[in-house]
Structures are given as C-alpha cells and as structure tokens.
Design an enzyme around this catalytic site. Sequence first.
Site, PDB file in Angstrom:
ATOM      1  N   ASP A  95       0.863  -1.175   0.000  1.00  0.00           N
ATOM      2  CA  ASP A  95       0.000   0.000   0.000  1.00  0.00           C
ATOM      3  C   ASP A  95       0.902   1.229   0.000  1.00  0.00           C
ATOM      4  OD1 ASP A  95      -2.263   1.524   0.129  1.00  0.00           O
ATOM      5  OD2 ASP A  95      -2.620   1.211   2.265  1.00  0.00           O
ATOM      6  N   ASP A  97      -2.828  -1.930   6.043  1.00  0.00           N
ATOM      7  CA  ASP A  97      -3.142  -1.548   7.423  1.00  0.00           C
ATOM      8  C   ASP A  97      -4.635  -1.353   7.657  1.00  0.00           C
ATOM      9  OD1 ASP A  97      -3.463   0.716   5.898  1.00  0.00           O
ATOM     10  OD2 ASP A  97      -2.371   2.061   7.239  1.00  0.00           O
ATOM     11  N   ASP A 114      -7.775  -4.171   3.486  1.00  0.00           N
ATOM     12  CA  ASP A 114      -6.630  -4.999   3.112  1.00  0.00           C
ATOM     13  C   ASP A 114      -6.711  -6.419   3.675  1.00  0.00           C
ATOM     14  OD1 ASP A 114      -5.261  -2.883   1.774  1.00  0.00           O
ATOM     15  OD2 ASP A 114      -4.655  -2.086   3.712  1.00  0.00           O
TER      16      ASP A 114
END
Length: 883
Positions: free
Chosen positions: A327, A618, A622
């Site tokens: 990410d 996080d 996800d």
Amino acid sequence: MKNPEWHAVTISVVAKHLTTSSTDGLSRAEAARRLLSFRNELPEPERDSLLIRILHQFASPIALVLLVAAIATALISHVTDALVILVALLVNVVMGIVQEGRASAAFDALKKGEARTAVVIRDGVPRQIPAEEIVVGDCIALMTGSSVPADLRLIETHGLSINEASLSGEWLPVEKNINQVREYAPLVERDNMAYSGTLIVTGAGKGIVVATGSGTELGKIAVELGKKQNRTTPLTRDIKTIARLLVITAAGILVAVGFLAFLRGLPLGEVLFIAIALAVASVPEGLPAAVTVILALGMERILKSGGLVRNLLAAETLGTTSIILTDKTGTLTEGRMALEAVISVPGKTEHLESEEAREILRAGVLASDAYVEERPEAVGDEKLVTHGRPIEQALVLAGLKAGISQQTALLECPRSDELHFDSARRYGGMLVKENGKQVAYMTGAPEFMLELAHAIPGGHTLAKHHKEVLAQALSMATQQGKRVIGVMRVPTKLTTFPVLNEQEAFLKTGEFVGFIIFSDAIRPEVKEAIKDIQSAGARVLMLTGDNPETALAIAREVGIAHASDRAYTGAELAPMTDDELLKVLRHNRVFARVAPDQKLRIAEVLQGAGEVIAMTGDGVNDAPALRAAGIGIALGSGTDVAKEAADLVLLENSFSVITAAIREGRRLRDNFKKIFAYMISTNFSEVVLISVALILGMPLPILPTQILWSNLIEGGLMNFAFAFEPLYPSAMKRKPQDPEVAKVLSGKLIALIVLVGSVTATFLLAAYFYMLSLDLPLKEIQTLMFVGVSVSSIFMAFSMKSFGTPLWELSLFSNRFLLGSLAASAFFLALALYAPPFQALVHTVPPTAIEVGLFVIFGLLNLATIEVAKWIIFIRPERKRHS
C-alpha cells in the site's frame, strides 16, 4: 429486480426503488416486517470443531511418517523411543491447530468496528435502536463522532466529512455531498455514499440504507475473511514432498524385505524385526522438532528487528518472496501531512527558514481555526495534540516548528470574527486586529484564491506573468500528489465578515500572499529498504486507493517506478481476464484507485502463476488480501482486523523490517537445508548399510534402538545447532526463482545427499565385512558399527556448516552452539558405550580405545570425501559462474 448503482442515481430513484420516504423513513410496521428477512449483522465464518482441526493435522505426510515410526518402535517394545517421537508429532499438531484459529480472530476484530446503535427516522420520528435492527430503506441520522451503521445513499449533508481509511486506505477525511456520481466511479470517489464501519469526523447528515450485513462493503470483507484458505507455504510444500518421498522409500523397503524374506524362508518375527529397523532408519525422526526450533529462533530474531511474526511458517516464507504488494499511505508514507514547501508571489520556492517563508506561514497560522492542546503529563510527540481539519492541523504544527506560535500570534493580533472553512465556498479565515487595523487572513483552494487575487502585499498589482508562474508551480505540485493551500491577506475596515453573497467581492480586494505545500511524508528508511529488496531479486508493486498522479509520484520517489512508467487504475483492470491482468502485472509496478476485491484478485492471480506473494496493508479493506497472500504484513498502527489477518506485524511501522525479515527468511531456509541434508545423509547411509546386509543374507549390522539413539539422542542437539548458523552474504544475492532458494530438495542437494550417504555407507560396509571376517561376536560388531555411524555423523556436521564454502575457509567459532552440540553428542555416545544402564538399553559392549580411534580416523577420511563432493557439486560451479 436488480439494484441500481446507488451512487449513480437520484435520491428520488433510491427512495422509489426501496419503497421508502426520504423525509419520514419507513413505518415501524414495515421495518419490523423487513427485519424478519434480514438482520444487519456480519456473517459468521465457517469454524471447524477441535476434533476436525486435529484430524486435519494428521493429513500431513510428515505426521503420518512420524506416527508410523512411533508405532514401529512401540511394536519392538521400545516405549521410551516411541514417546520421544510422539512428542515431536504432538508439537507439530499443536502448531497447526493454533495457526488455524487466525481467520476467526480476524473476523472477531472486524466485528469490533461495527456500530452498536443508530438513530433512525421511522414514521417521521427519530429514535435510537440497536444497529443490528436497521433494515434496507431506513432513514439514518448521522452525527459527528459516530460510526456509520450500514451502507447509505446520502440525502442531506451539513459540513459532513467521513474518515474512510479503514475501507479505502486513504487517511484524509472525505467531504460528502448528495450529488450523483458517474456509474463506474471507484469507492473513494463516491462522495454521496457513507459506508458501514467508517467514522464521521465533522458535520451531520442523513442517508437512506441501501445495504446491511453481508451486503455492505464491510460485509463483503467479512465474507472473504470467513472463507477457508488453503495456503501452501514453500516450506510446507517442501516438507510434504520430502515426506512423500520418505513414505514411498519406506514402503518400497518393506515390500523388498517381504519379498526377500519370502525367498529365504525366514521366520515372521525376524522379518518384522528387520523391516522395523529399515523403517526407523529411513525416517528422520528429529526433523519436525528441528524445523520448529529453527522457525522459532527466526521469529525471535525478526522481533528484535521490530517485526512480530504471528505465523511460525511466515518467517521462512519471506526468504522465497518474489513479489511484494505494498500500500502507499501509512506504509511507504507516514500517513500524516507535513510541510514541504512555501511558494511566494514571484513563484519562487522559499527556504523554509527564510523571512519570506515565515511571513507566509504566519498568515496561514492566523487564518487557521485549528488549535493546539498541550498535555503536560504526556511525553514526546504526544505532549501536543492538535484539533481541526488535517490540513489545518498540519499548518499550525508547521508554524510551531518554524517558531510561530498560534497563541503568541493571536495575542499580538486578537480575533474579531471567524469564517470557518466550508467545502462549498472553498475558503475560510479569521478577521484580526493587527497594528490597530482590521485585517482578514484567508486560506482556501489555491486555484480559486489565485483567480480572485489582483494584488500582492504592499498594494502592488499581481502581474499576469506572476499568475502564470504560480499556476505552473501549483500544477506541478498537484501532479506530484501534494496538497496545496492558497493564502490571502485582506485589509479592511469591517469588524465582521460580510454575508455570503458579498464575500467573493470582499476577497477580490485582498492581497495574494503565496502557496503553502504539504505532502504525506515518505518514511526515511523506505528508499533503502526497497533497494535492498530489489537487489535480493524481489519485485515491489504499489496497490493504492489514491489517485494515479499521487501514486506514480511517490512510487518514482521511493524507487518502485521509473520515469517512463505509468499507473494503471482499478477501472482499467476490472474488465481484464486473468491472463491479461497477469501480463500487465508482469510489466508494470503502480496500480491506483484499486478496490479491496481487486487487491485480493491481484494476489490470487500472481500466486496462481507460481509467485510467492507478500502483501502489506493496514486497513480493514486490506484484510482479505493479507490473509490470502503467501505472507500478510500489517503495520503496527493499522486496524486490529488487518493485524489479526496478517502473518507479520511491523511494530514500529518500519518498511526496513521487511528487508530484515527477508534476510532472516533466507537464513532459515539455508539452515533448514543443512539440517535436512545432515539428517537424510545419515539416514541414507544407515538404510544402505542394512539393505546390503539383508540382500547378502547377513545379520543386522546395527539395531533399531542404536539407530534411534544415534539419530535422536546424539543427533538431537546437532540438528538444532544448524539453526544458529550465520547468514552468508551470497544468500541475499540469489534470486527467489533460483532453485537453491525456491526448493529445499534441489537437484544439487539430492546429489550431495546420495553421494555423501553412499560414501559413508561404503566405508561402514567395508568395516562390517572386515569384522565379520575376523569372526567377532555379533554384539561387538553391532556396537562398533554403532560407533562408526555416530562418529561419521559428528564429523559430517562440520562439512554441513556451508554448502558453498570449503571447510578450511569457515570459522569454527561462528556457531558455538554447534561445538557444544558436538561435545554433547560425544558424551552421549560414551554414555551408551560405557555406562551399564545405557549399555543394556542400547545393547552395546564397551569397545577399546584403539577400536574407537580407528573409527575416528574413518570419520576424518569420510569428512575429506564430503569436502571433495561439496567442491564438485556446489563450490566449483558457483565460482566459475562468478569468475
């Protein structure tokens, strides 16, 4: 009837489709009827009973091999040996059961994010109800500080902004409105929707419920988390391959024994005794326990680097990782705004400590409605807590760092009136008394303020070419994903701000001060960490919900993307087939506006192509991809859901921990190969020794009990000792696709095992035939063969320290635990040979010092032969390749 795309239709269409009222909501009777069909609850994941989970562990070939070994030793009345093997089996079963509970833990963490109560409007009357009683068509009132209880199409907003980081991964609150959005807009661009589990930061609003429970975006994630995952890590794959090989070998031996026994007409009892000896010799009984120890040590080392390994096998999987999906926000960046630059009116980027920069910052601080709260009891960064919109907080903190205190500035320039920022009018500010005169300091959308301004400080005209230069600087900053605010100063005689329809004319009388540019700061260790990961042969791909321009700018800055690269969007990926997607993934590195289900699909497509995937994240969005990836990596500051679904948690949010973990994974993998080669080479020589004796019709050269003593008691510590071997530099230069990294059972390793086992067995057979020719008592011969097997194992350990380095180039003291283990092995051998209770247990007689000395010489000769084999198979080809 199929539901429309709620964000793409009008409020009246939503109300009509759901048979509800945008003003009065549902009737209580209708809501009760709908509640009978569906409750607003997340679906529970499938959970196996404890018995089923235990039985699953016995489906592993390695567990079956251990079980057979335990039964075999029990059948020959060696209960103690059987118990030792069963303990190793139990450790592996318990490990498996503990790991299987992770899906349930992730789901439980997800439920914590659900709203507990909600305010609904039924029959035109607001009332508070439990969130699980909300139904589709309900009209919900939203207030600052509360969680959104279901997916809503907004019908009314009043300064409403919602933090959707848990779903989108983007940390800035989204300012909401009720306008229609294009049909194929990604989730992060649906400004007229509010999603279950997100948090209302400012303002208020109302919305019609369009989805509850598993139908919400949060519910879809819960469904994915509830699905059973059949992940196979490289180590479990290799262990299964090894175990199958051992089972086939043991079965082949037993069939051969039965056939030979039939031909020779041996009694059944003797046949069974020989078969058990061969079966025990073919099984590396200490392998599972040694693997457990080596992985546990790896976990401890990664923890010291700042990473918490939640899945034992994950430590090793990192060593074979070929692609890392990361990410952007909070992973590569710090997830908070920081001052990057200040641009003055000529379009010049000012040094942050210059007087010009300080003046622009002071104007921004005076215009801000954020404020700083000091907490004397706190320590470090927590002593100062800011309140307000994120960009306003960043502005006030930037002023503090530059020595411009908002409190001091307001003492010098007391406020007369306040005009708080509103997204509709795109500006806000404060009216203050400065040097006895009224002045309004304003901040807002930079392009809007630049368009209105006609003057600069001092009353001079803002020239056209200055505007063009400033517009160019603004364009460059926004293309790089920066956040920019414009700052104005408006001298006036008013003591209050004019009414809304007169404010634009008011601003046109002002002076344009400059731009203040903020960015989500890149973590300082990220660039070097990515460089190290790439040098180890792994690719890094960015998957983010942010816009393509920002994603590409950050990717280029940290070294993920090159100047010529482009960013693919989720909308471009959606219509692709898996083959088309794989082709794009092979040749591109940056993917923006990616939805949660697309992250999951990308991980699955790459894994289907044989890649070992590590996924960082996080947010709640996800979690499914984290659990589906070969190894999921969550930030310590991330959501509980992400951490529960992950295998590795970065405690300090440091990306460099991934590099340390890959390094440790390579070390674990190399050391596991050493343990495996050491055990199998020893066992192979024992199998050859017994098989040849059987074929030639000779008595057993070594007893099952002696084999177990050599393998488990003497060799037990030796097996664990290889876990402490250091990492050799060449390990981080090998590509993940290199067979020496990708597979434990590589062709070269098999060749070494066969060669070492054959040479050792040849030496032992020569000694065995010679002793038989001397007509020595069988018990003495078996004792001396036991000595030969044990001594050869001890010397073999030195060669196994490194396959790619000759013994004379290795430091003997690089692994002190190995030296201690060698001493312990020699002690246990002496115990079995000379201590009467152990002599009876192992069936030995005390040999003479000369006899033991002769086998020590044999061990040294065997060591020299193994070094020659290493040179031929590993060292010479490797040095030729690098020469």
